[in-house]
Design a protein around this motif. Sequence first.
Motif, PDB file in Angstrom:
ATOM      1  N   VAL A  87      -0.432   7.577  10.940  1.00 47.12           N
ATOM      2  CA  VAL A  87      -1.503   6.616  10.660  1.00 47.12           C
ATOM      3  C   VAL A  87      -1.429   6.177   9.204  1.00 47.12           C
ATOM      4  O   VAL A  87      -1.582   4.994   8.876  1.00 47.12           O
ATOM      5  CB  VAL A  87      -2.878   7.225  10.987  1.00 47.12           C
ATOM      6  CG1 VAL A  87      -3.985   6.297  10.551  1.00 47.12           C
ATOM      7  CG2 VAL A  87      -2.986   7.500  12.470  1.00 47.12           C
ATOM      8  N   GLY A  88      -1.168   7.145   8.316  1.00 45.16           N
ATOM      9  CA  GLY A  88      -1.065   6.842   6.894  1.00 45.16           C
ATOM     10  C   GLY A  88       0.022   5.821   6.620  1.00 45.16           C
ATOM     11  O   GLY A  88      -0.150   4.932   5.787  1.00 45.16           O
ATOM     12  N   PHE A  95      -1.208   2.383   7.315  1.00 42.62           N
ATOM     13  CA  PHE A  95      -2.134   1.919   6.287  1.00 42.62           C
ATOM     14  C   PHE A  95      -1.430   1.716   4.950  1.00 42.62           C
ATOM     15  O   PHE A  95      -1.845   0.869   4.160  1.00 42.62           O
ATOM     16  CB  PHE A  95      -3.299   2.886   6.145  1.00 42.62           C
ATOM     17  CG  PHE A  95      -4.388   2.623   7.148  1.00 42.62           C
ATOM     18  CD1 PHE A  95      -5.429   1.778   6.843  1.00 42.62           C
ATOM     19  CD2 PHE A  95      -4.338   3.200   8.396  1.00 42.62           C
ATOM     20  CE1 PHE A  95      -6.416   1.511   7.778  1.00 42.62           C
ATOM     21  CE2 PHE A  95      -5.314   2.940   9.329  1.00 42.62           C
ATOM     22  CZ  PHE A  95      -6.358   2.095   9.022  1.00 42.62           C
ATOM     23  N   LEU A 127      -0.039  -1.674   5.166  1.00 41.24           N
ATOM     24  CA  LEU A 127      -1.166  -2.591   5.079  1.00 41.24           C
ATOM     25  C   LEU A 127      -1.639  -2.721   3.631  1.00 41.24           C
ATOM     26  O   LEU A 127      -1.895  -3.830   3.135  1.00 41.24           O
ATOM     27  CB  LEU A 127      -2.293  -2.035   5.948  1.00 41.24           C
ATOM     28  CG  LEU A 127      -3.297  -3.002   6.518  1.00 41.24           C
ATOM     29  CD1 LEU A 127      -2.589  -4.015   7.388  1.00 41.24           C
ATOM     30  CD2 LEU A 127      -4.319  -2.224   7.343  1.00 41.24           C
ATOM     31  N   SER A 128      -1.707  -1.597   2.935  1.00 39.20           N
ATOM     32  CA  SER A 128      -2.156  -1.618   1.538  1.00 39.20           C
ATOM     33  C   SER A 128      -1.206  -2.449   0.698  1.00 39.20           C
ATOM     34  O   SER A 128      -1.625  -3.187  -0.187  1.00 39.20           O
ATOM     35  CB  SER A 128      -2.180  -0.209   0.954  1.00 39.20           C
ATOM     36  OG  SER A 128      -3.018   0.601   1.682  1.00 39.20           O
ATOM     37  N   TYR A 181       0.543  -5.018   1.514  1.00 39.76           N
ATOM     38  CA  TYR A 181       0.235  -6.439   1.662  1.00 39.76           C
ATOM     39  C   TYR A 181      -1.077  -6.789   0.984  1.00 39.76           C
ATOM     40  O   TYR A 181      -1.191  -7.808   0.304  1.00 39.76           O
ATOM     41  CB  TYR A 181       0.200  -6.830   3.143  1.00 39.76           C
ATOM     42  CG  TYR A 181       1.588  -6.978   3.700  1.00 39.76           C
ATOM     43  CD1 TYR A 181       2.386  -8.053   3.316  1.00 39.76           C
ATOM     44  CD2 TYR A 181       2.114  -6.030   4.560  1.00 39.76           C
ATOM     45  CE1 TYR A 181       3.679  -8.179   3.789  1.00 39.76           C
ATOM     46  CE2 TYR A 181       3.405  -6.144   5.039  1.00 39.76           C
ATOM     47  CZ  TYR A 181       4.186  -7.228   4.649  1.00 39.76           C
ATOM     48  OH  TYR A 181       5.467  -7.335   5.103  1.00 39.76           O
ATOM     49  N   ALA A 182      -2.044  -5.923   1.176  1.00 38.47           N
ATOM     50  CA  ALA A 182      -3.359  -6.181   0.588  1.00 38.47           C
ATOM     51  C   ALA A 182      -3.237  -6.283  -0.918  1.00 38.47           C
ATOM     52  O   ALA A 182      -3.783  -7.197  -1.551  1.00 38.47           O
ATOM     53  CB  ALA A 182      -4.327  -5.072   0.959  1.00 38.47           C
TER      54      ALA A 182
END
Lengths: 204, 204, 47, 242, 218, 218
Positions: free
Chosen positions: D163-164, D167, D170-171, D173-174
């Motif tokens: 899961v990490g 994320f 995702l982080s 890109y964020a």
Amino acid sequence: MLRVTDVTCARGGIPVLSEVSFDVTASKALILRGPNGIGKTTLLRTLAGLQPALGGDVDADVDDLAYASHADGIKTALSVTENLKFWADIYGNPVPDTIWEAFDLADLQDRIAGTLSAGQKRRLGLARLGVIGRKILFLDEPTVSLDGFSVKLFAKWLQDTHLAGGGIAVIATHIDLGIDAPELDLTPFKADLNIGGGADEAFL
Amino acid sequence: MLRVTDVTCARGGIPVLSEVSFDVTASKALILRGPNGIGKTTLLRTLAGLQPALGGDVDADVDDLAYASHADGIKTALSVTENLKFWADIYGNPVPDTIWEAFDLADLQDRIAGTLSAGQKRRLGLARLGVIGRKILFLDEPTVSLDGFSVKLFAKWLQDTHLAGGGIAVIATHIDLGIDAPELDLTPFKADLNIGGGADEAFL
Amino acid sequence: MPDLGKYAVEVLAAYGVSLGLLAVLIVLSWRRSVRMRAALERIENNG
Amino acid sequence: MSFWEYANPKKFMGWTAPVLPYVFGAAALCLTVGLIWGFFFTPDDFRQGSTVKIIYLHVPAATMATGTWFMMLAASLIWVVRRHHVSALAARAAAPIGLTMTLIGLLTGAIWGQPMWGTYWAWDPRLTSFLILFLFYLGYIAMWEAIEDPDTAADLTSVLCMVGSVFAILSRYAVNFWNQGLHQGASLSLDAEEHVSDVFWQPLVICIVGFVLLFVGLVLMRTRTEIRARRIRALEARARRA
Amino acid sequence: MIALLLRDLRLAVRAGGGFGLGLAFFLIVIILVPFGVGPQVDLLTRIAPGILWIASLLAALLSLDRIFALDFEDGSLGLLATSPLPLEGAALMKALAHWITTGLPLTIVAPALGFLLSLAPEAYSYLLLSLLLGTPALSMIGTFGAALTVGLRRGGLLLSLLVLPLYVPTLIFGAEAVRRGADGLDATGALILLGTITAGCFALLPFATAATLRMNLR
Amino acid sequence: MIALLLRDLRLAVRAGGGFGLGLAFFLIVIILVPFGVGPQVDLLTRIAPGILWIASLLAALLSLDRIFALDFEDGSLGLLATSPLPLEGAALMKALAHWITTGLPLTIVAPALGFLLSLAPEAYSYLLLSLLLGTPALSMIGTFGAALTVGLRRGGLLLSLLVLPLYVPTLIFGAEAVRRGADGLDATGALILLGTITAGCFALLPFATAATLRMNLR
Ligand code: HEM
Ligand SMILES: Nc1ncnc2c1ncn2[C@@H]1O[C@H](COP(=O)(O)OP(=O)(O)OP(=O)(O)O)[C@@H](O)[C@H]1O
Ligand SMILES: Nc1ncnc2c1ncn2[C@@H]1O[C@H](COP(=O)(O)OP(=O)(O)OP(=O)(O)O)[C@@H](O)[C@H]1O
Ligand SMILES: [Mg+2]
Ligand SMILES: [Mg+2]
């Protein structure tokens, strides 16, 4: 010597037992009997000074009293020895060497308390009583989830060590402990609905 | 019908009981006996599917199984009725009207569970069993802190309602419940130190 | 020793910190390895 | 014999013992050669001066920091699918190495940042993602330490790792969305335009190889330690029951 | 009393790293701030003193509920109250254990985190000093709050609600000291007031805490 | 499943106001910020979007540990796992209950608190919308984190450590949307991304949560 005179006790602001009186002399035990919900736990907590009585007197030195129930202050993250050592330190006593034999904990000394079985944990909780060195014990269902052998072990410790050393024990239990002590049935002391006292008295 | 074949179970990664086998047919109960720490709790949790077995087979429909111990999922902030209603809803059953009589809870229906005495709370925990409608019950010391009368009440419910309705019960207890059922002593099944299995097997 | 110019402090600090951290990691791993090996031998020989 | 046989703890202990000295030897050789070449025998960069020498630590460490996470992800997947204890223990053994590498990347970067950008720390996307990676390592290690039962710990840390990872991406890109950065692009790409010049490139590659070998050696050594620890645990538990 | 302190520290370490985690929370709050307010250095520099202090406060706050809750649930607290140990002493030890597991490590790493927020270089010594003077007060006040809410089921959030207003003076003086330090102004006054608060808390609150505990245990 | 949701909401209300308190914590963090960073209006306006989002995040975080811990301790969780209710559904309901007790009330009062921080007038609608879109993701991610740490004795702080990095993308997009709104820029991109994260979390994390719970219950 423990003298209880006309003690009335309440739970949740409602009187539960009224005017309970009894004496227990040194080296003697008393067994409290009564159906579920009559107020045994409440009475024992009151006598041990954990909650105030509505009325009556408990005549005993507060520094001699100790209360024990299922919530026995055992830390699941500490080992058996660490648990006992802590309470011994708090009460300023050493941990007696005989305690391991007396409660059949010799093999479990280094085990983390959280990994004990229900009965083993109960034995540890009882062993705490042997470590704090208090004279007057109020025991609330001490033998819950103990097997027959362990119940005998506990009864033996109670009689041969605690009572023989001049101690006193008041025990609430539904099981036969096999110790020779008078019994007191609490049913007759059930508080009358209309007796006074309790937090709400002023509003009645 | 519950058929247990050569079940080996472990706690803390260590085999505790090995190759336990027994059958219980519909409308029958079985009582498990054994000293503290032999592995009764572990076995019951394994049979009920709460933890994986190291080996062996439990032949029963998982949707028939239910496990009950002291940790009985009672919320102290909810009332007695709310507690039972919740579990009934989860299992998709109604709360049977007979339950209040059967467990002597009629007077306590609206009480918040947190204010019950130890025995009253236990009765509520047992009443949950009457609400979930499961056929095969694994009960771990169900009568702890119940008085004699309540123990009889429970035995009566078990025989006249649960077993009579074709249910099965496997009960670990140190107390005599007064129900007529065969007993199985677990002492002979104590796991051999050197048997395989367990999380650590690959490392031994 | 090459001439590091005005950035000597930075370059040396970077090398010091990195090699220091690596050394710590290696030493800790090594110490634990030795300890575990010794402990295991002790247990295996007693049992 | 199946490939997975090597993942049996006993077999693993067997085949790693002879291999380990060679891995460490090769790592030491590469690191010595690469770092000495880089530190003593490369010219200064015309813009960055002597600080360019930091690259021989910064880039390998940064590469290994992300690489370690991917290795842990792979090991976690193997554990979840095939339940080989060694792979779970290898993931556990790798985490502190990844943490150290991340820290080295962060610290060398910070030291390099002062002369180059005039600040030790900026909230640049690359730097920021690294900080998040650092946190993931911390959480992952803390998770292993906090759970008593080793198999449960392996299961839960595997889920966390998977899961990490999602994320973490995702982080990344964020963070790009949030701030455009100061940091270099990929200078190791084969695209000649972006390539750092050969004088720096050769020792850098040797250093990276050295870091990789060091990582492999350390993972093997630490996995062996973890296996021993598990064996001790098992034996002690058995002795206690006797 | 030492036995109690040692036990609490041991429990903190055993129960999954009481040390590391208070700290980790502090770290993470600080790291989140730039994600929230954006990466501009000048802005971060300006808010750094305040944010560092607020983060310390929140990190301390987050672990308050374990000060007494666990001991209450398993009955230890009742047993302690009837033991020969004075409850005032127990309260003091609890606060001390809390400080050692959260306030102290937090103070030690705070400068490293000031870095991430581009704290002004002059402010570091003030940051360290103000945290060293102020965090014990946070622990002691928090212990008092924990005693107030101990009987309540998961009083955790109520606890925060009660304690945060009590934290305001400490926060104001602490952050002010760092801000003045950063601006090159004289921060002695704020630091002295901070020290006074801490001294006052330790002189008075153990008694209030013990009294509160006695009420809650009835 | 509705029974579980209703029970959790009822428990939240009974156990000392799960509603009021998450909110109160949010309020207090916001109030502490001016004490920490000083009262300059321009500064507050600039940091308001970020602080509001960080405060929501912390308020959500603080109540995460009760999502499963209580049910685990009293055995309900084990019983739920063996009940006919699919554990995935239970996980979803738990997240929903958490959102209704923290995220939703917080979203509703956030504008009022934006006021305290002198948030730019244009930003209010974006604040509301971004919180409405983003806080469910915070609850769902938090539920997953709570499932990871449920077996651990007071995993509360470990929980924060694990969950906060997972919160980073949500925080960035949420705060960015409000900041862009305040600056009069186009915030649609950030809002869409926020919605995507929430949708993704609700599509995938219930399964991860249920799997984790099963591992922890063994
Ligand atoms: C704390 C600060 C810094 C961090 C966390 C950081 C992190 C990284 C990371 C993650 C990489 C990527 C390695 C890879 O592609 O796998 C990298 C590469 C690199 N960094 Fe940094 N860096 C920092 C500061 C700096 C500074 C100040 C400079 C020089 C001005 C610098 C120069 C480089 C170069 C030249 C590369 C190689 C580019 C590449 O291979 O992609 N870094 N750094
Ligand atoms: N982590 C562990 N390491 C070693 N032994 C353990 C561990 N956890 C549990 N045990 C042991 O496993 C055994 C089985 O425990 P279990 O709770 O099943 O016993 P039980 O028969 O239910 O006992 P009781 O009658 O006391 O409830 C106990 O002897 C316990 O001490
Ligand atoms: N808030 C309350 N309102 C009304 N009655 C209450 C409240 N709290 C407790 N009681 C009642 O007080 C009585 C005394 O409880 P107590 O726990 O002392 O009983 P007990 O004799 O120890 O029972 P057991 O054998 O079941 O442990 C119980 O009948 C209980 O239901
Ligand atoms: Mg009772
Ligand atoms: Mg048992």
